[in-house]
Design a protein around this motif. Structure first.
Motif, PDB file in Angstrom:
ATOM      1  N   UNK A 145       0.798  -1.214   0.000  1.00 37.32           N
ATOM      2  CA  UNK A 145       0.000   0.000   0.000  1.00 37.32           C
ATOM      3  C   UNK A 145       0.830   1.263   0.000  1.00 37.32           C
ATOM      4  N   UNK A 146       2.087   1.165   0.399  1.00 37.12           N
ATOM      5  CA  UNK A 146       2.997   2.311   0.448  1.00 37.12           C
ATOM      6  C   UNK A 146       4.340   1.853  -0.082  1.00 37.12           C
ATOM      7  N   UNK A 147       4.551   1.986  -1.375  1.00 34.39           N
ATOM      8  CA  UNK A 147       5.750   1.437  -1.991  1.00 34.39           C
ATOM      9  C   UNK A 147       7.016   2.129  -1.487  1.00 34.39           C
ATOM     10  N   UNK A 148       6.956   3.440  -1.267  1.00 33.33           N
ATOM     11  CA  UNK A 148       8.135   4.146  -0.774  1.00 33.33           C
ATOM     12  C   UNK A 148       8.485   3.722   0.648  1.00 33.33           C
ATOM     13  N   UNK A 149       7.487   3.666   1.516  1.00 28.34           N
ATOM     14  CA  UNK A 149       7.739   3.250   2.892  1.00 28.34           C
ATOM     15  C   UNK A 149       8.174   1.800   2.975  1.00 28.34           C
ATOM     16  N   UNK A 150       7.530   0.946   2.180  1.00 26.05           N
ATOM     17  CA  UNK A 150       7.875  -0.477   2.210  1.00 26.05           C
ATOM     18  C   UNK A 150       9.284  -0.737   1.722  1.00 26.05           C
ATOM     19  N   UNK A 151       9.665  -0.119   0.605  1.00 24.35           N
ATOM     20  CA  UNK A 151      11.015  -0.314   0.085  1.00 24.35           C
ATOM     21  C   UNK A 151      12.065   0.284   1.010  1.00 24.35           C
ATOM     22  N   UNK A 152      11.728   1.376   1.665  1.00 22.99           N
ATOM     23  CA  UNK A 152      12.672   1.964   2.622  1.00 22.99           C
ATOM     24  C   UNK A 152      12.936   0.998   3.773  1.00 22.99           C
ATOM     25  N   UNK A 153      11.886   0.387   4.286  1.00 23.94           N
ATOM     26  CA  UNK A 153      12.055  -0.595   5.358  1.00 23.94           C
ATOM     27  C   UNK A 153      12.918  -1.757   4.904  1.00 23.94           C
ATOM     28  N   UNK A 154      12.600  -2.302   3.748  1.00 25.62           N
ATOM     29  CA  UNK A 154      13.354  -3.446   3.219  1.00 25.62           C
ATOM     30  C   UNK A 154      14.802  -3.045   2.949  1.00 25.62           C
ATOM     31  N   UNK A 155      15.001  -1.891   2.342  1.00 24.62           N
ATOM     32  CA  UNK A 155      16.350  -1.458   2.001  1.00 24.62           C
ATOM     33  C   UNK A 155      17.223  -1.235   3.218  1.00 24.62           C
TER      34      UNK A 155
ATOM     35  N   UNK B 219      22.273   5.020   4.551  1.00 27.36           N
ATOM     36  CA  UNK B 219      20.881   5.492   4.488  1.00 27.36           C
ATOM     37  C   UNK B 219      20.636   6.260   3.198  1.00 27.36           C
ATOM     38  N   UNK B 220      21.623   7.044   2.777  1.00 27.45           N
ATOM     39  CA  UNK B 220      21.490   7.786   1.529  1.00 27.45           C
ATOM     40  C   UNK B 220      21.413   6.829   0.337  1.00 27.45           C
ATOM     41  N   UNK B 221      22.241   5.809   0.343  1.00 25.01           N
ATOM     42  CA  UNK B 221      22.226   4.818  -0.733  1.00 25.01           C
ATOM     43  C   UNK B 221      20.857   4.145  -0.816  1.00 25.01           C
ATOM     44  N   UNK B 222      20.314   3.773   0.345  1.00 30.03           N
ATOM     45  CA  UNK B 222      18.995   3.140   0.364  1.00 30.03           C
ATOM     46  C   UNK B 222      17.929   4.099  -0.157  1.00 30.03           C
ATOM     47  N   UNK B 223      17.963   5.334   0.290  1.00 27.64           N
ATOM     48  CA  UNK B 223      16.955   6.309  -0.136  1.00 27.64           C
ATOM     49  C   UNK B 223      16.978   6.510  -1.652  1.00 27.64           C
ATOM     50  N   UNK B 224      18.175   6.562  -2.222  1.00 25.17           N
ATOM     51  CA  UNK B 224      18.282   6.735  -3.672  1.00 25.17           C
ATOM     52  C   UNK B 224      17.773   5.498  -4.410  1.00 25.17           C
ATOM     53  N   UNK B 225      18.044   4.323  -3.880  1.00 25.66           N
ATOM     54  CA  UNK B 225      17.533   3.090  -4.494  1.00 25.66           C
ATOM     55  C   UNK B 225      16.008   3.061  -4.450  1.00 25.66           C
ATOM     56  N   UNK B 226      15.452   3.538  -3.351  1.00 28.30           N
ATOM     57  CA  UNK B 226      13.990   3.596  -3.221  1.00 28.30           C
ATOM     58  C   UNK B 226      13.411   4.563  -4.239  1.00 28.30           C
ATOM     59  N   UNK B 227      13.995   5.749  -4.341  1.00 25.70           N
ATOM     60  CA  UNK B 227      13.492   6.744  -5.290  1.00 25.70           C
ATOM     61  C   UNK B 227      13.553   6.237  -6.727  1.00 25.70           C
ATOM     62  N   UNK B 228      14.658   5.613  -7.063  1.00 27.71           N
ATOM     63  CA  UNK B 228      14.837   5.095  -8.425  1.00 27.71           C
ATOM     64  C   UNK B 228      13.807   4.023  -8.738  1.00 27.71           C
ATOM     65  N   UNK B 229      13.617   3.087  -7.808  1.00 28.55           N
ATOM     66  CA  UNK B 229      12.675   1.989  -8.020  1.00 28.55           C
ATOM     67  C   UNK B 229      11.233   2.499  -8.075  1.00 28.55           C
ATOM     68  N   UNK B 230      10.899   3.396  -7.164  1.00 26.57           N
ATOM     69  CA  UNK B 230       9.541   3.938  -7.146  1.00 26.57           C
ATOM     70  C   UNK B 230       9.260   4.732  -8.418  1.00 26.57           C
ATOM     71  N   UNK B 231      10.255   5.506  -8.865  1.00 23.19           N
ATOM     72  CA  UNK B 231      10.070   6.294 -10.071  1.00 23.19           C
ATOM     73  C   UNK B 231       9.874   5.392 -11.295  1.00 23.19           C
ATOM     74  N   UNK B 232      10.536   4.265 -11.281  1.00 20.41           N
ATOM     75  CA  UNK B 232      10.432   3.349 -12.429  1.00 20.41           C
ATOM     76  C   UNK B 232       9.117   2.579 -12.440  1.00 20.41           C
ATOM     77  N   UNK B 233       8.642   2.153 -11.277  1.00 18.46           N
ATOM     78  CA  UNK B 233       7.528   1.199 -11.255  1.00 18.46           C
ATOM     79  C   UNK B 233       6.224   1.727 -10.642  1.00 18.46           C
TER      80      UNK B 233
END
Length: 207
Positions: free
Chosen positions: A83-93, A189-203
């Protein structure tokens, strides 16, 4: 009273197991998997041979336990609710970056890489019992987000690989290969945040 005794014995067994696994890791790194005997591991860990053989009758069983221990914390954590792709990926990352930063994970990969030519079964155990189940949990999370309508992915395996790779390629692999490579908690944390942004922007279906 019986419960107290049982709890005491369980605690002692866990402590001895931890000593055995730590000693095995040290010796596999120092001497190599082939040259390390169970008897030598028992001596280094300070437990009796009978105790060691009771828990780990073979070196293969001992290595399997090392894999399980290294990945166990990740396996025990429930995936974020969809339900929250940004929050979910941040937790996983963040969980993944923390997992990769542990010394026992680096040690495990070094053992596997060093022994791969002679003992490919170690790599098979590491992949099938550790990395693959973790990867599948991330893929399944992405599929749950797709079911929830928050993302659209044509290839969930590729999407999970891309996300995890963006993190491990900075946080883990250089530390494995380059002496002295360190990644601060802030940088991770910065690396994870950028990975989240990239993935969310793509999908993401809302981007």
């Amino acid at each position: 009273m019986l419960g107290v005794v049982t709890t005491y014995h369980q605690r002692i067994a866990r402590e001895k197991r931890a000593l055995i696994l730590a000693a095995a890791t040290e010796l596999f790194l120092e001497l190599g998997y082939d040259r390390t005997s169970l008897a030598r591991i028992a001596e280094r860990s300070g437990v009796s041979r009978a105790t060691l053989f009771k828990q780990f009758p073979t070196k293969a069983a001992l290595f399997d336990a090392m894999v399980t221990e290294s990945w166990s914390a990740a396996a025990e954590e429930a995936p974020p609710p969809p339900g929250d792709i940004t929050g979910g990926l941040t937790t996983i990352g963040r969980r993944y970056a923390e997992l990769l930063s542990r010394a026992q994970m680096t040690d495990l990969f070094r053992i596997v890489i060093a022994e791969l030519p002679r003992f490919p079964e170690l790599a098979n155990a590491q992949f099938s019992q550790g990395k693959l189940p973790y990867f599948e949990s991330v893929r399944d999370y992405l599929l749950s987000e797709q079911d929830a309508g928050t993302i659209r992915v044509d290839d969930a395996d590729l999407a999970a690989t891309q996300f995890l790779g963006m993190i491990s390629n900075y946080v883990f692999w250089p530390a494995l290969l380059v002496p002295g490579w360190e990644v601060s908690a802030e940088r991770a944390a910065q690396v994870v945040d950028e990975a989240v942004r990239t993935t969310a922007a793509r999908y993401s279906t809302t981007s």
